[in-house]
Scaffold this active site. Sequence first.
Site, PDB file in Angstrom:
ATOM      1  N   VAL A   1      68.041  97.834  14.714  1.00  3.89           N
ATOM      2  CA  VAL A   1      68.060  98.981  13.813  1.00  3.89           C
ATOM      3  C   VAL A   1      69.453  99.116  13.226  1.00  3.89           C
ATOM      4  CG1 VAL A   1      67.528 101.423  13.561  1.00  3.89           C
ATOM      5  CG2 VAL A   1      66.400 100.089  15.353  1.00  3.89           C
TER       6      VAL A   1
ATOM      7  N   LEU B   1      70.576  98.975  18.638  1.00  8.37           N
ATOM      8  CA  LEU B   1      70.904  99.988  17.643  1.00  8.37           C
ATOM      9  C   LEU B   1      72.348  99.837  17.190  1.00  8.37           C
ATOM     10  CD1 LEU B   1      69.453 103.116  19.503  1.00  8.37           C
ATOM     11  CD2 LEU B   1      68.261 101.677  17.877  1.00  8.37           C
ATOM     12  N   ASP B   2      72.549  99.866  15.885  1.00  7.50           N
ATOM     13  CA  ASP B   2      73.906  99.997  15.368  1.00  7.50           C
ATOM     14  C   ASP B   2      74.382 101.419  15.668  1.00  7.50           C
ATOM     15  OD1 ASP B   2      76.241  99.374  13.868  1.00  7.50           O
ATOM     16  OD2 ASP B   2      75.400 100.457  12.170  1.00  7.50           O
ATOM     17  N   LYS B   3      75.686 101.618  15.743  1.00 10.99           N
ATOM     18  CA  LYS B   3      76.189 102.957  16.067  1.00 10.99           C
ATOM     19  C   LYS B   3      76.297 103.833  14.827  1.00 10.99           C
ATOM     20  CE  LYS B   3      80.597 103.827  16.974  1.00 10.99           C
ATOM     21  NZ  LYS B   3      80.986 104.973  16.081  1.00 10.99           N
TER      22      LYS B   3
END
Length: 642
Positions: free
Chosen positions: A531, A332-334
């Site tokens: 994501v 996951l990107d932040k």
Amino acid sequence: MGTTEHEEDEHEAVEHVWQSREVQWSAASGLLLVVGFVIEQATHNDGLSTAIWILATVAGVRFFAQEAIEELWREREIGIELLMTIAALVAGLLGLWEEAAMLAFLYSISEALEEFTEDRTRGAIRALMDLAPKRVQRLDASGQPTEIALEDLQLGDRFLVRPGDSIATDGTVVDGTSNVNESAVTGEAVPVPKTVASKVFAGTLNAEGALVVEATATAADNTLAKIVQLVTEAQEQKGKSEQFMSRFSRVYSPAVLALSAGFALVVGLVSGDWNDALQRAATVLVAAAPCALVISIPVTYVAAMGRGGRRGILIKGGIHLEELAQVQAMALDKTGTITEGRPRVERVETSSEMTEAEALRLAAAIEQRSEHPLARAVLDAARDQSIPIPAVEEFTSLIGAGAEATIEGTRYAVGSPALMRERDLDLSGLQAAIEQMQDDGATAILLADHGTVHAAIGVTDTIRPAAAGAIQELHQIGVTKVVMLTGDNKRTAAAVARQVGLDDFRADLKPEGKVAEIRSLNESHGHVAMVGDGVNDAPALATATVGIAMGAAGSDAALETADVALMSDDIGKLPEAIRLGRRTRIVVRQNLALSMLILAILVPGAVLGLLSLPVAVIAHEVTELFVILNGARMARGTRSER
């Protein structure tokens, strides 16, 4: 079992099964079959009953025989439809018109229901276009509304959306406040507040307030039109299993025809009873036809992708649906994924005589050319304090690190502490402030000229309330590792990871670093989903087994880049997408297992003469109907999704 171009032209979108022409003809075939049986039993008039059964056979084969001939003529392929047509013809020539009529009726009804199921699913997506009004109230220069056709609305035109109206096309609110139901686009039923500068999308429903909207897309290229186009294209893209079945059918169907012909020849030569030989060959032909096997995958995929589209989960092809089912790790990107993507400046610390206002002025000047969420936070802070923002020259974006530009004759840079260290700049005067910001979960943006770091700007981004629950749910459904990949510093990343329950994180990553991490996860876990926002994370999305763009509504880049596009900002859609893929895989496996089991029973039984033609036909078509209905379940979803 494909649909020819001619057949597609004839198809009409129908709401109810009895409105389908294929179903109507099949029903007529079934009715004639029953009438012929009643007449035979009541009057023993073989001639009349046979004539009615011939009519029943013709009505039943009307569509699939035409498709078989066109497929043979245009594509030089022997399909399942041709096998069934020949079997019905052979039965009729042998005088078994009752059996021929039964075969034609049962196969035609299964074909008709398959076409109806697929067309109904596609029609549900196409029906989204009807959500946008055909006419719109365009405002002239004086603000007076004039009703025009939606097709005549141009970019930049302003139009009025009254309470209760659907929004005609994508745009930006320039006047008014209201709540808008965006479920048609995002799958979320909770109305979204809209004020000046808010984005709105075609097909969404305005609630209680009047809005004036400036069009940012035409009817042909708004979000609604793109959704329909993407889903339509996706349903034409076959997954690996589906491609295998198509190749299998192209080889298997001619083999079955050759086997039946050879079987008839051998049995006829050995027994001398050519009628029995041809009847048994027709039985073998029906028993070995792989109808249920071939349709077990496409009918399920079409239903599942249609379901996803209505839930705001756009899956761009069967292959991506398969990959979703196999995801073992998720990255996951932040910013914008785990967090809301609307950061704000919390504090500004300076290490020289520069004031906080001056630091914001210079940083905002550089950031005004950047589209990064952190840049917008700096700009918003300067504007909130009414700080005038100067013009810049020679702007340069430092991808994944920051930006620099010349302001009033001096070259300034904004970026991460890592960027400043790479430039050998002294951070000692701000080190304590930077560490405190990072411990608090904030990102530190530093402002420097060619020799001195002047300020640290602490920017925080609110973690999505649903993030922790979504990550826990991913673990519960079998995703073994959920990691965060971010360009932010380790302290900030660690704070976010702790709060949402991540298994691991990687910080201080540039775009190429995210790609390397995805490759590493691919090697260790086999199937990895990435994501991100579909723009900055495009290389990582492309490298992952399946790339998922979140919050894609209104974003061309996100819709085009990712394999799966989540139209809303709801991180809870991630486990839902994985569940959809896994449920689809279960249904496909059920269908395949049953189809192969029936073939394993019917084919030997037909070859050994243990099955009659009617028994083979009934068993074959009941199996096909079960496969169709089982696959169509994917269109309905689970109780929790309704």
